[in-house]
Design a protein around this motif. Structure first.
Motif, PDB file in Angstrom:
ATOM      1  N   VAL A  47       0.809  -1.154  -0.088  1.00 28.83           N
ATOM      2  CA  VAL A  47       0.070  -0.280  -0.060  1.00 28.83           C
ATOM      3  C   VAL A  47       0.891   1.174  -0.130  1.00 28.83           C
ATOM      4  CG1 VAL A  47      -1.644   1.336   1.405  1.00 28.83           C
ATOM      5  CG2 VAL A  47      -1.849  -1.158   1.381  1.00 28.83           C
ATOM      6  N   PHE A  48       0.454   2.061  -0.931  1.00 26.98           N
ATOM      7  CA  PHE A  48       1.260   3.351  -0.956  1.00 26.98           C
ATOM      8  C   PHE A  48       0.286   4.522  -0.848  1.00 26.98           C
ATOM      9  CE2 PHE A  48       2.753   0.147  -3.186  1.00 26.98           C
ATOM     10  CZ  PHE A  48       4.283  -0.100  -3.138  1.00 26.98           C
ATOM     11  N   VAL A  49       0.389   5.472   0.090  1.00 26.02           N
ATOM     12  CA  VAL A  49      -0.357   6.605   0.391  1.00 26.02           C
ATOM     13  C   VAL A  49       0.412   7.775   0.341  1.00 26.02           C
ATOM     14  CG1 VAL A  49      -1.975   7.797   1.837  1.00 26.02           C
ATOM     15  CG2 VAL A  49      -2.165   5.286   1.630  1.00 26.02           C
ATOM     16  N   ALA A 109      -3.740  -1.144  -8.547  1.00 26.00           N
ATOM     17  CA  ALA A 109      -4.810  -0.045  -8.541  1.00 26.00           C
ATOM     18  C   ALA A 109      -4.179   1.325  -8.105  1.00 26.00           C
ATOM     19  CB  ALA A 109      -5.937  -0.415  -7.771  1.00 26.00           C
ATOM     20  N   TRP A 110      -4.773   2.309  -8.676  1.00 30.74           N
ATOM     21  CA  TRP A 110      -4.216   3.856  -8.086  1.00 30.74           C
ATOM     22  C   TRP A 110      -5.417   4.489  -7.948  1.00 30.74           C
ATOM     23  CZ3 TRP A 110      -2.413   0.622 -12.166  1.00 30.74           C
ATOM     24  CH2 TRP A 110      -1.223   0.214 -11.829  1.00 30.74           C
ATOM     25  N   CYS A 111      -5.639   5.322  -7.341  1.00 24.77           N
ATOM     26  CA  CYS A 111      -6.746   6.336  -6.978  1.00 24.77           C
ATOM     27  C   CYS A 111      -6.248   7.814  -6.581  1.00 24.77           C
ATOM     28  CB  CYS A 111      -7.647   5.855  -5.919  1.00 24.77           C
ATOM     29  SG  CYS A 111      -8.229   4.309  -6.491  1.00 24.77           S
ATOM     30  N   SER A 117      -2.974  10.367  -3.067  1.00 23.03           N
ATOM     31  CA  SER A 117      -2.824   9.152  -4.133  1.00 23.03           C
ATOM     32  C   SER A 117      -2.953   8.018  -3.210  1.00 23.03           C
ATOM     33  CB  SER A 117      -1.700   9.525  -5.070  1.00 23.03           C
ATOM     34  OG  SER A 117      -1.694   8.373  -5.820  1.00 23.03           O
ATOM     35  N   VAL A 118      -3.743   6.835  -3.854  1.00 20.66           N
ATOM     36  CA  VAL A 118      -3.646   5.813  -3.068  1.00 20.66           C
ATOM     37  C   VAL A 118      -3.271   4.705  -4.077  1.00 20.66           C
ATOM     38  CG1 VAL A 118      -4.746   3.896  -1.481  1.00 20.66           C
ATOM     39  CG2 VAL A 118      -5.161   6.538  -1.159  1.00 20.66           C
ATOM     40  N   GLY A 119      -2.189   3.900  -3.730  1.00 17.56           N
ATOM     41  CA  GLY A 119      -1.897   2.696  -4.711  1.00 17.56           C
ATOM     42  C   GLY A 119      -1.657   1.458  -3.837  1.00 17.56           C
ATOM     43  N   VAL A 120      -2.429   0.358  -4.486  1.00 22.13           N
ATOM     44  CA  VAL A 120      -2.377  -0.861  -3.916  1.00 22.13           C
ATOM     45  C   VAL A 120      -1.912  -1.856  -5.065  1.00 22.13           C
ATOM     46  CG1 VAL A 120      -3.534  -2.761  -2.903  1.00 22.13           C
ATOM     47  CG2 VAL A 120      -4.246  -0.293  -2.297  1.00 22.13           C
ATOM     48  N   THR A 121      -1.133  -2.919  -4.635  1.00 24.86           N
ATOM     49  CA  THR A 121      -0.489  -3.900  -5.169  1.00 24.86           C
ATOM     50  C   THR A 121      -0.599  -4.997  -4.472  1.00 24.86           C
ATOM     51  OG1 THR A 121       1.142  -2.541  -6.463  1.00 24.86           O
ATOM     52  CG2 THR A 121       1.670  -4.762  -6.533  1.00 24.86           C
ATOM     53  N   ALA A 122      -1.212  -5.917  -5.421  1.00 16.84           N
ATOM     54  CA  ALA A 122      -1.247  -7.498  -4.694  1.00 16.84           C
ATOM     55  C   ALA A 122      -0.524  -8.420  -5.693  1.00 16.84           C
ATOM     56  CB  ALA A 122      -2.804  -7.978  -4.322  1.00 16.84           C
TER      57      ALA A 122
END
Length: 148
Positions: A47-49, A109-111, A117-122
């Motif tokens: 998770v990247f915020v 995903a990036w929002c 900005s929120v990015g999630v990688t799985a």
């Protein structure tokens, strides 16, 4: 390492950190945070915020990251996934190339949400499992942001 991030930390991920610092400053980058968890290389979530000075900076950053990763992974970017909030993009990689850095099927995903900005990688056993993880973690992270 996971934890709080400043411009210098995020820029250090790039091949040209000095140029990347200029790019991040152009977006109005203020600060960020990242966290990773999982069960080895074939099951991992990140998770990247990141916070920006403006909503426009956050949205542009998220869009550019999505576009760059789609190119890097050679996958089709969904610019308007129906099951994610507006301003989100979704990328799924079924069979990543050996040199891609992904260790299995993945979803990213990036929002842009307000000035964040929120990015999630799985990475998971299948694209469907990775997408489910991304959707759940993304919803949780967006719910934690201050009201817009």
């Amino acid at each position: 390492p996971a934890g709080p991030k400043g411009v210098v930390d995020v820029a250090a991920y790039a091949d040209d950190p000095a140029r990347e610092r200029d790019v991040l400053e152009g977006y109005g980058y203020r600060q960020g945070w990242e966290r990773f968890w999982g069960e080895g290389p074939t099951s991992m979530t990140g998770v990247f915020v990141d916070q920006f000075e403006t909503r426009a900076g956050a949205a542009a950053y998220a869009a550019d990251l999505a576009r760059n990763d789609a190119e890097h992974y050679g996958a089709e970017l969904d610019q308007e996934p129906l099951d994610l909030p507006g301003g989100c993009r979704l990328l799924s990689v079924e069979d990543p190339a050996p040199d891609s850095g992904l260790t299995g099927p993945a979803s990213l995903a990036w929002c842009g949400s307000g000035s964040f900005s929120v990015g999630v990688t799985a990475v998971a056993g299948s694209v469907e499992e990775a997408e489910d993880e991304v959707r759940a973690v993304l919803a949780d992270q967006l719910d934690r942001l201050p009201p817009r």
